[in-house]
Design a protein around this motif. Structure first.
Motif, PDB file in Angstrom:
ATOM      1  N   ILE A 254       5.628  -3.705   1.515  1.00 16.66           N
ATOM      2  CA  ILE A 254       6.075  -3.882   0.128  1.00 16.66           C
ATOM      3  C   ILE A 254       7.379  -3.102  -0.076  1.00 16.66           C
ATOM      4  O   ILE A 254       8.297  -3.560  -0.747  1.00 16.66           O
ATOM      5  CB  ILE A 254       4.929  -3.458  -0.818  1.00 16.66           C
ATOM      6  CG1 ILE A 254       3.801  -4.505  -0.686  1.00 16.66           C
ATOM      7  CG2 ILE A 254       5.392  -3.312  -2.260  1.00 16.66           C
ATOM      8  CD1 ILE A 254       2.454  -4.083  -1.174  1.00 16.66           C
ATOM      9  N   THR A 255       7.484  -1.955   0.557  1.00 19.19           N
ATOM     10  CA  THR A 255       8.739  -1.185   0.487  1.00 19.19           C
ATOM     11  C   THR A 255       9.843  -1.925   1.251  1.00 19.19           C
ATOM     12  O   THR A 255      11.002  -1.934   0.838  1.00 19.19           O
ATOM     13  CB  THR A 255       8.544   0.224   1.075  1.00 19.19           C
ATOM     14  OG1 THR A 255       7.260   0.706   0.705  1.00 19.19           O
ATOM     15  CG2 THR A 255       9.609   1.199   0.592  1.00 19.19           C
TER      16      THR A 255
ATOM     17  N   THR B 168       5.230   3.027   1.911  1.00 22.73           N
ATOM     18  CA  THR B 168       4.730   3.677   0.695  1.00 22.73           C
ATOM     19  C   THR B 168       4.625   5.181   0.889  1.00 22.73           C
ATOM     20  O   THR B 168       5.087   5.964   0.057  1.00 22.73           O
ATOM     21  CB  THR B 168       3.356   3.080   0.320  1.00 22.73           C
ATOM     22  OG1 THR B 168       3.553   1.700   0.035  1.00 22.73           O
ATOM     23  CG2 THR B 168       2.751   3.777  -0.883  1.00 22.73           C
TER      24      THR B 168
ATOM     25  N   TYR C  12      -5.910   0.916  12.751  1.00 27.33           N
ATOM     26  CA  TYR C  12      -5.237   2.223  12.718  1.00 27.33           C
ATOM     27  C   TYR C  12      -5.621   3.117  13.891  1.00 27.33           C
ATOM     28  O   TYR C  12      -5.040   4.190  14.066  1.00 27.33           O
ATOM     29  CB  TYR C  12      -5.379   2.863  11.330  1.00 27.33           C
ATOM     30  CG  TYR C  12      -4.401   2.146  10.418  1.00 27.33           C
ATOM     31  CD1 TYR C  12      -3.135   2.652  10.179  1.00 27.33           C
ATOM     32  CD2 TYR C  12      -4.689   0.884   9.922  1.00 27.33           C
ATOM     33  CE1 TYR C  12      -2.197   1.951   9.434  1.00 27.33           C
ATOM     34  CE2 TYR C  12      -3.769   0.161   9.180  1.00 27.33           C
ATOM     35  CZ  TYR C  12      -2.524   0.704   8.936  1.00 27.33           C
ATOM     36  OH  TYR C  12      -1.580  -0.013   8.220  1.00 27.33           O
TER      37      TYR C  12
ATOM     38  N   GLU D 143       7.453  -1.739  14.642  1.00 27.87           N
ATOM     39  CA  GLU D 143       7.407  -0.861  13.458  1.00 27.87           C
ATOM     40  C   GLU D 143       6.903   0.505  13.891  1.00 27.87           C
ATOM     41  O   GLU D 143       6.582   0.717  15.064  1.00 27.87           O
ATOM     42  CB  GLU D 143       6.510  -1.465  12.373  1.00 27.87           C
ATOM     43  CG  GLU D 143       5.064  -1.660  12.794  1.00 27.87           C
ATOM     44  CD  GLU D 143       4.209  -2.345  11.726  1.00 27.87           C
ATOM     45  OE1 GLU D 143       4.623  -2.444  10.566  1.00 27.87           O
ATOM     46  OE2 GLU D 143       3.098  -2.775  12.075  1.00 27.87           O
TER      47      GLU D 143
HETATM   48  C1  LIG Z   1       1.548  -0.336  10.022  1.00 31.20           C
HETATM   49  C2  LIG Z   1       2.313  -0.235   8.745  1.00 31.20           C
HETATM   50  N1  LIG Z   1       3.542  -0.789   8.683  1.00 31.20           N
HETATM   51  C3  LIG Z   1       4.294  -0.729   7.562  1.00 31.20           C
HETATM   52  C4  LIG Z   1       3.817  -0.069   6.430  1.00 31.20           C
HETATM   53  C5  LIG Z   1       4.662  -0.033   5.193  1.00 31.20           C
HETATM   54  O1  LIG Z   1       4.147  -0.911   4.230  1.00 31.20           O
HETATM   55  P1  LIG Z   1       4.314  -0.614   2.668  1.00 31.20           P
HETATM   56  O2  LIG Z   1       5.772  -0.517   2.417  1.00 31.20           O
HETATM   57  O3  LIG Z   1       3.703  -1.798   2.015  1.00 31.20           O
HETATM   58  O4  LIG Z   1       3.606   0.649   2.390  1.00 31.20           O
HETATM   59  C6  LIG Z   1       2.544   0.517   6.460  1.00 31.20           C
HETATM   60  C7  LIG Z   1       2.000   1.197   5.270  1.00 31.20           C
HETATM   61  O5  LIG Z   1       1.253   0.610   4.521  1.00 31.20           O
HETATM   62  C8  LIG Z   1       1.775   0.431   7.631  1.00 31.20           C
HETATM   63  O6  LIG Z   1       0.565   0.987   7.700  1.00 31.20           O
END
Ligand SMILES: Cc1ncc(COP(=O)(O)O)c(C=O)c1O
Length: 306
Positions: A216-217, A254, A160, A189
């Motif tokens: 997951i979303t 999320t 991060y 992303e």
């Molecule tokens: C780098 C990154 N990409 C994508 C996502 C989206 O993932 P999710 O839908 O599982 O929260 C997140 C959040 O967790 C993230 O930190």
């Protein structure tokens, strides 16, 4: 202020009683993995629903395995602990949960020998993350970490810094969020979100091989688009300029939930406002987070006994 509790090593304890040494490898080298989970509050039923708990804890265990952090708790134990924690903190609003598994060894050196892994979960009220309903984004000059550098499939705390640098750069340039490109210059992303485009009648999102976190979303959005809207969904590489000419672009995550992007690098996307596909997916998404859609009821774990 009422006492705040955390889940720590299998028990619910006072937040103030959990201490992390300045020598901890988690603090010195960022040796840890984490999750971000939501629990949605339903005013009508006066009920809180943990959302996709199983999927989040399975991913946490995969992340821990990838970086050789051994911890003994099962997915079921973590779900049970999460429910007990939400009750202990009497969470009665939409809440964010942050589970972290970290290397708490105190000796010098960034080593991952599997020992001294600890797990903690804390809660935080969280309504809207973006603070805006439509976003402008910029491509960051920082490239996304790749699978052979720091596996992006793993939600590693150290990764991060890459996200924070990207967000800092693009926020200073006046945008709301960043979009990463991969080393191979494919769209990847956001700093904490997956990305979708709607173009030529198809919903498209980058594949895992383009160094995304397997959101997951993102999985849920693909399912809703296919099964509820009858759309063709493609996982394929996207180039930067394809974002500019898409009819719609939106984020999923999320924290970010489903949020439209109306400007990329100062190019207006579509009409400059939320598009129809994003709107429909958003409606479907929010319709199921509090257990109202029987087809998706198993995504929602009720917290309070009724
Ligand atoms: C780098 C990154 N990409 C994508 C996502 C989206 O993932 P999710 O839908 O599982 O929260 C997140 C959040 O967790 C993230 O930190």
């Amino acid at each position: 202020m009422s006492e705040s509790y955390v889940y720590y090593q299998g028990k619910i304890v006072k937040e103030d009683d959990v201490k992390i040494s300045v020598r901890s490898k988690a603090f010195n080298y960022g040796l840890g993995v984490f999750e971000g989970i939501r629990a949605y509050w339903d005013d009508e039923k006066q009920q809180l629903y943990g959302f996709k708990l199983k999927e989040h804890y399975e991913r946490l265990k995969e992340s821990a395995k990838t970086v050789n952090l051994d911890f003994d708790f099962s997915v079921d134990e973590l779900i049970e602990g999460t429910i007990a924690l939400l009750k202990a903190n009497n969470c009665r609003t939409t809440t964010y949960l942050r589970p972290i598994v970290y290397n708490d060894a105190l000796d010098i050196g960034p080593t991952l020998d599997g020992k001294d892994a600890k797990v903690v979960i804390y809660t935080q009220p969280l309504n809207k993350y973006a603070g805006k309903s439509e976003l402008s984004v910029g491509i960051t000059s920082w490239k996304r970490i790749s699978n052979n550098q720091l596996p992006p499939r793993t939600k590693a705390t150290a990764a991060y810094l890459n996200s924070a640098l990207a967000a800092l750069e693009t926020k200073r340039a006046g945008f709301d969020e960043a979009i990463f490109l991969t080393d191979g210059d494919h769209v990847c992303e956001g700093s904490g979100e997956n990305i979708f485009i709607f173009r030529k009648g198809k919903l498209v999102t980058p594949p895992p091989a383009d160094n995304i976190l397997e959101g997951i979303t993102r999985d849920l959005v693909m399912k809703l688009a296919k099964e509820e809207l009858g759309l063709e969904v493609q996982e394929r590489s996207i180039s930067r300029s394809e974002l500019y000419v898409a009819d719609e672009v939106f984020f999923s995550g999320t924290a970010m939930e489903v949020t439209p992007i109306v400007d990329v690098d100062h190019r207006t996307i579509g009409t400059g406002h939320e598009g129809e596909v994003c709107k429909q997916i958003k409606e479907l998404f929010f319709g199921l987070t509090v257990g109202k859609n029987p087809k998706y009821a198993e995504s929602c774990t009720p917290v309070y006994d009724k």
